[in-house]
Structure formats: structure tokens, C-alpha cells
Design an enzyme around this catalytic site. Structure first.
Site, short mmCIF file in Angstrom:
data_model
loop_
_atom_site.label_atom_id
_atom_site.label_comp_id
_atom_site.label_asym_id
_atom_site.label_seq_id
_atom_site.Cartn_x
_atom_site.Cartn_y
_atom_site.Cartn_z
N HIS A 163 0.84 -1.19 0.00
CA HIS A 163 0.00 0.00 0.00
C HIS A 163 0.88 1.25 0.00
CE1 HIS A 163 -2.64 3.21 1.69
NE2 HIS A 163 -3.57 2.61 0.97
N ASP A 193 -10.01 3.67 -7.10
CA ASP A 193 -10.59 3.85 -5.77
C ASP A 193 -11.41 5.14 -5.78
OD1 ASP A 193 -11.24 4.23 -3.14
OD2 ASP A 193 -9.21 4.24 -2.37
N GLN A 234 -11.40 -1.37 -6.66
CA GLN A 234 -11.58 -1.51 -5.21
C GLN A 234 -13.05 -1.32 -4.87
OE1 GLN A 234 -10.57 -0.06 -0.71
NE2 GLN A 234 -9.46 0.96 -2.33
N LYS A 289 -14.94 -0.57 -2.04
CA LYS A 289 -14.66 -0.02 -0.71
C LYS A 289 -15.92 -0.18 0.13
CE LYS A 289 -11.76 3.80 0.86
NZ LYS A 289 -10.44 3.44 0.35
N CYS A 291 -9.14 1.49 6.96
CA CYS A 291 -8.46 1.27 8.24
C CYS A 291 -9.33 1.70 9.41
CB CYS A 291 -7.14 2.04 8.26
SG CYS A 291 -7.33 3.79 7.83
#
Length: 417
Positions: A193, A304, A326, A328, A358
Site C-alpha cells: 500500500h 478507488d 476496489q 470499498k 483502516c
């Protein structure tokens, strides 16, 4: 099969909500905090502890199943929902969602989600509400039908019981070097990442970034076990476009140059540029993908920013505006839509990466594993938090336990057959 009560519990996410606009504008870090005034609405400071709200469904047998509501790290950026406000979310959930929950048969997951999470006043419910409530409903259905959450998804989407392990992707946060070492020693599938979210981390003309990519590849060879060959995945938060410019050939040239520095690895570049709107992002990402493919580059573009909802994901997938999308999870909303998103990607032969943030919790991470495995996504994020060990343990262990249960179920079905 009814829900007889609904509980709420204040909880915390595993990291922080960050004002991306302020950080992009050059906010300086002092220790763990950012110095300066916030730019994005609702932020009282640039970095805010991640809040969450747990919703518990009390079932007829007094079992309580939980789901967690929260937003993503960069709330309010690139078309995302605003910063999570616990009081507002609690009020809306109590007034609108709770009466619906007390009036449904929770044994059918997709039907229940459609009823409970339907629009209110012709407006879609807040995405954190969809996300947390859909987790709890999936656990309720799994409990009532005495199956895993993955099996519920397989049954309702008419999918075969999965057999393949889904590769896990870890994120380093700012402790790049230490966390890269942890990932390599634990043989993580996809890394690191890198959190390349500022000019300082990207460097003039991207030189700092290129050096970091090269170092990760070298370090992998130095301390990795024999035969270990991870995918290298870097999130640059639009900095290629910001530093190199938005001319597509120049962006493609830079990405090819980076890929050439690590020829033995598959290279994923997430969010190479931000073109300002969803449609502009689709058009330009599709061209970058086409340029890279025509050059035979091993680099893959991951989208993203500005690809948030199921509708967005459909548009990107159908336009092939990324090699890997992605999904999300808190931005998509209902976990049912996350499953639909993976299947959409597969239909359009685009990679499906079940990501998230996160700022999530152990409960949301575990539920995401079941969606990822059931739909056989191409990779999934180790979450929550920015530490490697905890997230990799939560996601990896949940996957291993799940696959053990599915193997047993498969053997039982074969014996019956």
C-alpha cells in the site's frame, strides 16, 4: 424468525478519519497529528479519531448479533459520504430503521435488506447505516439457518460453495519500512500500500516513490522465504497526476517506468490521478488502461477515488476503466451490494478487490471476509487499522476458519449425495 429488540453501543474504529483535502494541500505532520486548519466540512481538526456505532439485533432465542457502522478514512473526499457523526446516525437509525427491523422476517437475507434499507423520504439511507445493519442482518440469517455468512451469500446469489483462498492485501501506514518487513516475514500475498499521500512521500517527478518501489522489491528478495513472490500494490492517491500532470501518455510513461524497475513483479498502481469527476475518471482511466495494455506493460491500474457506489462500480467495470476495482465496503453500503459488485466485475472480466478502510472494526472485517470468499474476489484487504499484525490476523484467521467449515460442509453434502 423475527427480531424482537435492537441495541446500540458506542464503539471506535481502528484508525482515524483524515481530511484528505488538507493533507493534499500540504498539511505538515507533527508526530502523529497534522498541523493546520481542516478544509473538508465537518472536520474539527485534520485528523479525528474514528468513531463507530454498533447495532445489535436481539433474535427470538435471545441471541444478539451485531454489525458496526462507520465511515472511511477520507470521509467527504471524492464524492464520499460526510464525516461520521454518531448522534446523527443513531437518531436516523432509531427513527427509521428500527421500526423496519422489528417488522421483518430475517430468514431471507436479500429480501430483508431490500425492505429494511429501502430509501427514506425518497433519499437513500446513510451508507454507514446500510453497512452496519446489513452486517447484523447477515449474521442473523446465518444464525437462524445454522450456516456461515458465506453460505448464505452463496445460496442467495446461487453460487457454488467456494474452494479457493482469496489473496490478502496488507497496508503499511506511515511505518513503511517496519511494516514491509512484517508483511514479507508473514508472506502476505499483496503488499504494501505505502500510503503515498503527499508530495514529500511521492517526491519531485516521483523519484522518492520509485526508490521506495525498488526498495520493497529488493527487501522482498533479501528477507522473504524461498519462492515468495507477492504482488506489489501501491496507492499513490492521485499524486502521479498532481506531480507529473494529467496528460495521459505522460502518466502511462511514468507507470511503465516504475514497472520496468521491478520486472519480476506484478505491479498494481492505485489511484494514479484524480480527474475531478466520476465520468472524467472513467473516460481517462479507460484510456490509461488501453495504453498500458497496448504496450504490454505488467502494471495494473486500480481505481478507488470516485468509484464509490454499486452504480459507480458498474460504470467503471463496463467501461473497463481499471484492471482492478476496489470495492470499498463502507462506501458501497449494504454488504449485499458488495457481493453484487464483485459479481459485476467478474461479468465484465475486471478484477474485484474487496477493500474497505483502516477505520473499520473487527466485526466489519470478518463479515467482509465472508463476502470475499463466497464471491471469490481476486483479493481482499487486511483490515482494520494500519498495523499489519492485527489486521492480517483478523482477516487471515477468519478466512482459514471459514474454509475449514466450508470443506466440512462440502464433505457432508457429498456423503448425502
Amino acid at each position: 424468525m423475527q427480531i424482537k429488540d435492537v441495541l446500540f453501543a458506542s464503539s471506535t474504529g481502528a484508525f482515524f478519519y483524515d481530511d484528505q483535502a488538507a493533507i493534499r494541500s500540504g498539511a505538515i505532520q507533527d508526530g502523529f497529528v497534522y498541523v493546520g486548519e481542516p478544509v473538508t466540512p465537518d472536520f474539527k481538526s485534520i485528523r479525528v479519531p474514528a468513531a463507530s456505532l454498533s447495532v445489535g439485533l436481539v433474535l427470538a432465542d435471545d441471541t444478539v448479533v451485531w454489525g458496526d457502522m462507520m465511515s472511511v478514512q477520507y470521509s467527504g473526499a471524492a464524492g464520499r459520504d460526510p464525516l461520521f457523526e454518531t448522534a446523527q446516525i443513531l437518531d436516523l437509525t432509531s427513527r427509521v430503521v428500527v421500526p423496519r427491523l422489528l417488522d421483518v422476517d430475517s430468514s431471507r437475507y436479500l429480501d430483508t435488506c431490500a425492505k429494511v434499507l429501502s430509501p427514506h423520504g425518497q433519499k437513500r439511507l446513510s451508507l454507514p447505516i446500510e453497512y452496519g445493519v446489513s452486517q447484523a442482518l447477515l449474521r442473523a440469517t446465518a444464525h437462524l439457518r445454522r450456516k456461515t455468512m458465506a453460505e448464505i451469500i452463496c445460496e442467495e446469489f446461487e453460487l457454488p460453495l467456494p474452494t479457493r483462498r482469496v489473496p490478502i492485501y496488507c497496508q503499511s501506514g506511515d511505518a513503511r519500512e517496519i511494516n514491509v518487513d512484517k508483511m514479507i516475514l508473514k508472506a502476505v500475498d499483496v503488499l504494501p500500500h505505502g500510503l503515498i499521500n503527499s508530495r514529500q512521500k511521492f517526491g519531485v517527478d516521483g523519484q522518492t516513490f520509485v526508490e521506495f518501489v525498488t526498495w520493497v522489491a529488493t527487501r522482498t528478495r533479501q528477507i522473504g522465504r524461498p519462492g515468495y513472490h507477492p504482488v506489489l500494490h501501491f496507492d499513490v492517491y492521485g499524486w502521479i497526476g498532481q506531480e507529473i500532470g494529467l496528460e495521459l501518455q505522460s502518466i502511462a510513461d511514468f507507470i511503465c517506468k516504475v514497472a520496468d524497475t521491478v520486472p519480476d513483479f506484478v505491479l498494481n498502481i492505485e489511484s494514479p490521478a484524480d480527474f475531478g469527476s466520476t465520468q472524467a475518471q472513467i473516460d481517462n482511466y479507460a484510456r490509461i488502461v488501453s495504453i498500458l495494455d497496448s504496450r504490454g506493460s505488467s502494471a495494473r491500474i486500480v481505481v478507488d477515488e470516485r468509484c464509490n457506489t454499486l452504480k459507480d462500480i458498474r460504470l467503471f467495470a463496463e467501461a473497463r476503466a481499471a484492471h482492478l476495482i476496489q470495492i470499498k465496503t463502507p462506501d458501497v453500503g449494504s454488504l449485499a451490494d458488495t457481493a453484487r459488485a464483485v459479481l459485476l466485475c467478474k461479468e465484465n472480466k475486471v478484477g474485484a478487490y474487496v477493500g474497505g478502510s483502516c477505520t473499520e472494526t473487527d466485526l466489519s472485517a470478518q463479515a467482509s471476509v465472508h463476502i470475499s470468499v463466497a464471491t471469490q474476489a481476486d483479493m481482499m484487504l487486511a483490515k482494520p487499522g494500519m498495523g499489519v499484525d492485527e489486521a492480517f490476523s483478523i482477516v487471515g484467521n477468519e478466512q482459514n476458519r471459514l474454509l475449514a467449515m466450508l470443506n466440512r460442509r462440502r464433505a457432508q453434502n457429498e456423503n448425502i449425495g
